[in-house]
Write a protein that holds these residues in place. Structure first.
Motif, short mmCIF file in Angstrom:
data_model
loop_
_atom_site.label_atom_id
_atom_site.label_comp_id
_atom_site.label_asym_id
_atom_site.label_seq_id
_atom_site.Cartn_x
_atom_site.Cartn_y
_atom_site.Cartn_z
N LEU A 80 0.83 -1.20 0.00
CA LEU A 80 0.00 0.00 0.00
C LEU A 80 0.87 1.25 0.00
O LEU A 80 0.60 2.21 -0.74
CB LEU A 80 -0.92 0.01 1.22
CG LEU A 80 -1.77 1.27 1.41
CD1 LEU A 80 -2.82 1.37 0.31
CD2 LEU A 80 -2.44 1.28 2.78
N LEU A 81 1.93 1.25 0.80
CA LEU A 81 2.77 2.43 0.94
C LEU A 81 3.63 2.69 -0.30
O LEU A 81 4.24 3.76 -0.41
CB LEU A 81 3.65 2.30 2.18
CG LEU A 81 2.89 2.29 3.51
CD1 LEU A 81 3.83 2.07 4.68
CD2 LEU A 81 2.10 3.58 3.71
N LYS A 82 3.65 1.75 -1.22
CA LYS A 82 4.35 1.98 -2.49
C LYS A 82 3.54 2.87 -3.43
O LYS A 82 4.07 3.41 -4.39
CB LYS A 82 4.64 0.65 -3.17
CG LYS A 82 5.73 -0.18 -2.53
CD LYS A 82 5.92 -1.50 -3.28
CE LYS A 82 6.98 -2.37 -2.60
NZ LYS A 82 7.13 -3.68 -3.31
N THR A 83 2.22 3.00 -3.17
CA THR A 83 1.35 3.80 -4.04
C THR A 83 1.27 5.24 -3.52
O THR A 83 1.39 5.49 -2.32
CB THR A 83 -0.07 3.21 -4.09
OG1 THR A 83 -0.71 3.39 -2.82
CG2 THR A 83 -0.02 1.72 -4.43
N ILE A 109 -2.77 8.95 2.22
CA ILE A 109 -3.81 8.71 3.21
C ILE A 109 -3.22 8.14 4.50
O ILE A 109 -3.69 8.45 5.60
CB ILE A 109 -4.91 7.79 2.63
CG1 ILE A 109 -6.18 7.87 3.50
CG2 ILE A 109 -4.42 6.34 2.48
CD1 ILE A 109 -7.40 7.23 2.84
N SER A 110 -2.15 7.35 4.39
CA SER A 110 -1.52 6.81 5.58
C SER A 110 -0.88 7.91 6.41
O SER A 110 -0.97 7.92 7.65
CB SER A 110 -0.47 5.76 5.19
OG SER A 110 -1.08 4.66 4.56
N GLU A 111 -0.22 8.88 5.75
CA GLU A 111 0.41 9.98 6.48
C GLU A 111 -0.64 10.81 7.23
O GLU A 111 -0.40 11.26 8.36
CB GLU A 111 1.19 10.86 5.50
CG GLU A 111 2.47 10.19 5.00
CD GLU A 111 3.11 10.95 3.84
OE1 GLU A 111 2.54 12.00 3.45
OE2 GLU A 111 4.14 10.49 3.33
N GLY A 134 -2.97 11.77 12.79
CA GLY A 134 -4.19 11.98 13.53
C GLY A 134 -5.24 12.79 12.79
O GLY A 134 -6.24 13.21 13.39
N LYS A 135 -5.04 13.00 11.49
CA LYS A 135 -5.99 13.78 10.69
C LYS A 135 -6.98 12.83 10.02
O LYS A 135 -7.02 12.67 8.80
CB LYS A 135 -5.23 14.61 9.65
CG LYS A 135 -4.25 15.60 10.26
CD LYS A 135 -3.47 16.36 9.19
CE LYS A 135 -2.50 17.34 9.83
NZ LYS A 135 -1.71 18.07 8.79
#
Length: 635
Positions: free
Chosen positions: A126-129, A135-137, A142-143
């Motif tokens: 997922l973090l490769k996209t 969205i992960s950041e 906490g947003k």
């Protein structure tokens, strides 16, 4: 028996050779005994003998609109809870059912399935996209609101933010099907495999839950269809046909109650703008034999504007709009509610030779907490922000109205308007995936708004009032008539359909108020009609010449303590009814509605438990109910 004799018998049993006997604890040869007289009368009964209770609409953290707003429970917790175990809800409150369910369908949304758990586990794929990182950041910072809004943009525009990454969806899907396999126990608890296809043109709810008859081996051969792929139900049906051709398996789809569809659920035209024809009608009923008529987001049986002579039609009414910005208008209502659709289906059958709205009826929750709770005193809410607490959000959280048009009518519906509903009652011979699915497919099912009252009905040409009391009620019903979901055809000369009905209260719930039959018919001039008949009234109340109980049942609810008593109503109601206005030339349908005595609403229980004020505009009591699948008559 003496110890010596017992020892001799045990020795003799142990000495029997395998050639003579299959062995202690094993079954002897079960050859075909068809036609042979056997002592046990319960062998090989060819009809359903019990009702099983379940929920075909449970969302877990694998649904993005659940996991991204606080649900941290996965499918394992959903299954454990449904089986009767204690689990801890996402807000930290302990939860348990009064009685286990017999089956559920974890029906997580197919759109970016498993996104929230992947973010939580920092999934490297997922973090490769680009989208996955963005969205992960936001989540890690906490947003959460911004993260959910970012995902919602893709849903609104139908542009998959993870397009081309099918491996992510497949991985989540295979985890869900593995969980279903782990918790499925044939004969004890059925974990049917399914998902939700979230068609939402213009924000209007055309969602369907797709239910597999099959296990993981077949289900894993496909990736669930999503709103990103299509919003057209006909394309869903084509995809389902492709699955069956590919795997040899079976599936069906269950549309949600149409009250948030803004007139599209039972429209007179297809998504492509064509008028309905016979082919469409036959395909719709092939793939969608039942309707989810009640759930947390309101009740879809009837609307008071469409059924002004039905004093019980205004129940769980959500009629302001949908999830989009378009407000509800009166012309939309006839194409949203089950009773009106059933009536219009008769006219279509007369014209086309096939009925596109010949559906059975069930209830389910649409819970987004992973917890299938339907009792008013144990309601864990629509989604995690509405889980039990004294926080005003429990009542005030918005469910619709986020896309309100500036200056337009208020289309907001809040959590306080939610129903603690519903459940599916399924008449089946066995508690297995196949047994439950087959009952759904043949429409021998019924809806409740959360109660577990037992309801059974048969219709035929030769039933008498004495048949209601028969000890072999069900066997006689199948031999001489048809059950809920069935068809009567070509009335014998001079005969009217007769109905035998049994209703037993929830063993841990409220007494019953009345048994009703709802009839809809098409007259010789092509005009549609409906009428509600009270066919049995509790407490020895008489039925008037207008076919209604002579007076209301009463109300024992004590609002401050959120309690009631069963000092009114009946625990068991047996009814016989023969249509007094039957015309053998007219198409008709009949379904049974059973009402409980008034009981406290979930908001009343909350007010008593948390010491908060009762919400304004919400009745402190309600009458839980059941609706059976119809029985249809055709000339």
């Amino acid at each position: 028996m003496t110890q010596t004799l017992a020892a001799l018998l045990l020795t003799a049993t142990a000495s029997v050779s395998a050639q003579d006997y299959a062995g202690y604890g094993e079954q002897p040869d079960s050859a075909n005994h068809l036609g042979q007289a056997e002592y046990s009368p319960y062998l090989n009964r060819g009809y359903p003998q019990q009702v099983f209770w379940g929920d075909t609409h449970v969302h877990t953290a694998y649904s993005t609109d659940a996991g991204m707003i606080g649900d941290i429970l996965g499918p394992a917790e959903a299954y454990r809870f449904a089986r009767g175990e204690m689990v801890v809800a996402s807000n930290g409150v302990r939860a348990q059912l009064q009685r286990p369910l017999d089956f559920i369908v974890v029906s997580d949304h197919s759109e970016n399935m498993g996104l929230a758990p992947m973010i939580a586990e920092r999934n490297p794929e997922l973090l490769k996209t680009d989208f996955g990182r963005k969205i992960s950041e936001l989540v890690y910072a906490g947003k959460y609101g911004e993260a959910y809004t970012l995902w919602g943009q893709g849903m609104a525009t139908r542009k998959d933010p993870l397009a081309g990454n099918d491996a992510l969806t497949r991985s989540a899907w295979e985890k869900l099907t593995s969980a279903a396999e782990e918790y499925n126990q044939p004969g004890v608890f059925s974990a049917l495999i399914g998902f939700e296809w979230t068609s939402s043109p213009g924000g209007n709810n055309l969602h369907r839950n797709v239910i597999f008859r099959d296990g993981k081996q077949r289900a894993d051969q496909v990736i669930p269809l999503s709103n990103y792929d299509t919003t057209d139900p006909e394309e869903l049906w084509a995809w389902m046909a492709g699955y069956e051709k590919l795997t040899g398996g079976r599936m069906l789809a269950i549309p949600h109650n149409g009250n948030l569809s803004n007139g599209l659920m039972f429209d007179d035209r297809t998504m492509g703008g064509k008028r309905l024809d016979r082919d469409y009608a036959e395909r719709r009923m092939r793939w969608e034999p039942i309707l989810e008529v009640t759930q947390i987001k309101g009740d879809g049986e009837a609307h008071p504007a469409l059924s002004p002579n039905d004093e019980f039609a205004d129940y769980g009414t959500w009629d302001k709009g949908s999830f989009g910005p378009e407000p509800k208008t009166p012309d939309m209502l006839p194409r949203e509610y089950a009773r009106e659709a059933l009536k219009r289906g008769l006219a279509y059958e007369e014209k086309l030779g096939a009925n596109p709205f010949k559906f059975g009826m069930i209830g389910s929750t649409d819970t987004h907490t992973s917890l299938a709770t339907t009792q008013e005193d144990n309601f864990f809410g629509k989604a995690t922000p509405g889980e039990p607490s004294a926080n005003p959000d429990r009542f005030n959280e918005k469910i619709t109205g986020y896309l309100q048009e500036p200056g337009g009518p208020d289309i907001t519906i809040r959590h306080v308007n939610s129903l603690a509903a519903g459940l599916a009652g399924v008449w089946a011979s066995e508690n297995t995936r196949e047994g439950i699915w087959d009952a759904l497919a043949r429409k021998e099912v019924y809806t409740t708004t959360g109660t577990r009252m037992t309801v059974r009905v048969f219709a035929g040409w030769d039933f008498t009032e004495a048949d209601v009391q028969r000890p072999d009620f069900a066997e006689t019903g199948y031999l001489r008539g048809v059950p809920m979901g069935g068809d009567l055809n070509s009335a014998p000369g001079g005969k009217s359909p007769a109905f035998v009905i049994r209703a037993l209260r929830d063993l841990d719930g409220a007494n019953l108020d009345r048994v009703q039959i709802v009839k809809g018919w098409l007259d010789g001039r092509g005009k549609l009609h409906e009428r509600v008949y009270d066919v049995q009234c509790s407490d020895d109340r008489a039925i008037t010449s207008e076919g209604r109980c002579e007076r209301p049942v009463g109300n024992t609810v004590d609002v401050p303590s959120a309690t009631y008593t069963n000092s009114i109503g009946d625990a068991l109601m047996l009814a016989y009814w023969k249509d007094p206005e039957f015309d053998p030339r007219q198409r008709a349908f009949y379904y049974v509605r059973v009402l409980e005595i008034p009981t406290p609403n979930w908001t009343t229980y909350d007010a008593a438990f948390y010491g908060v004020d009762l919400p304004q505009g919400i009745s402190p009591s309600q009458q839980e109910r059941a609706y059976t699948s119809p029985i249809w008559y055709a000339p």
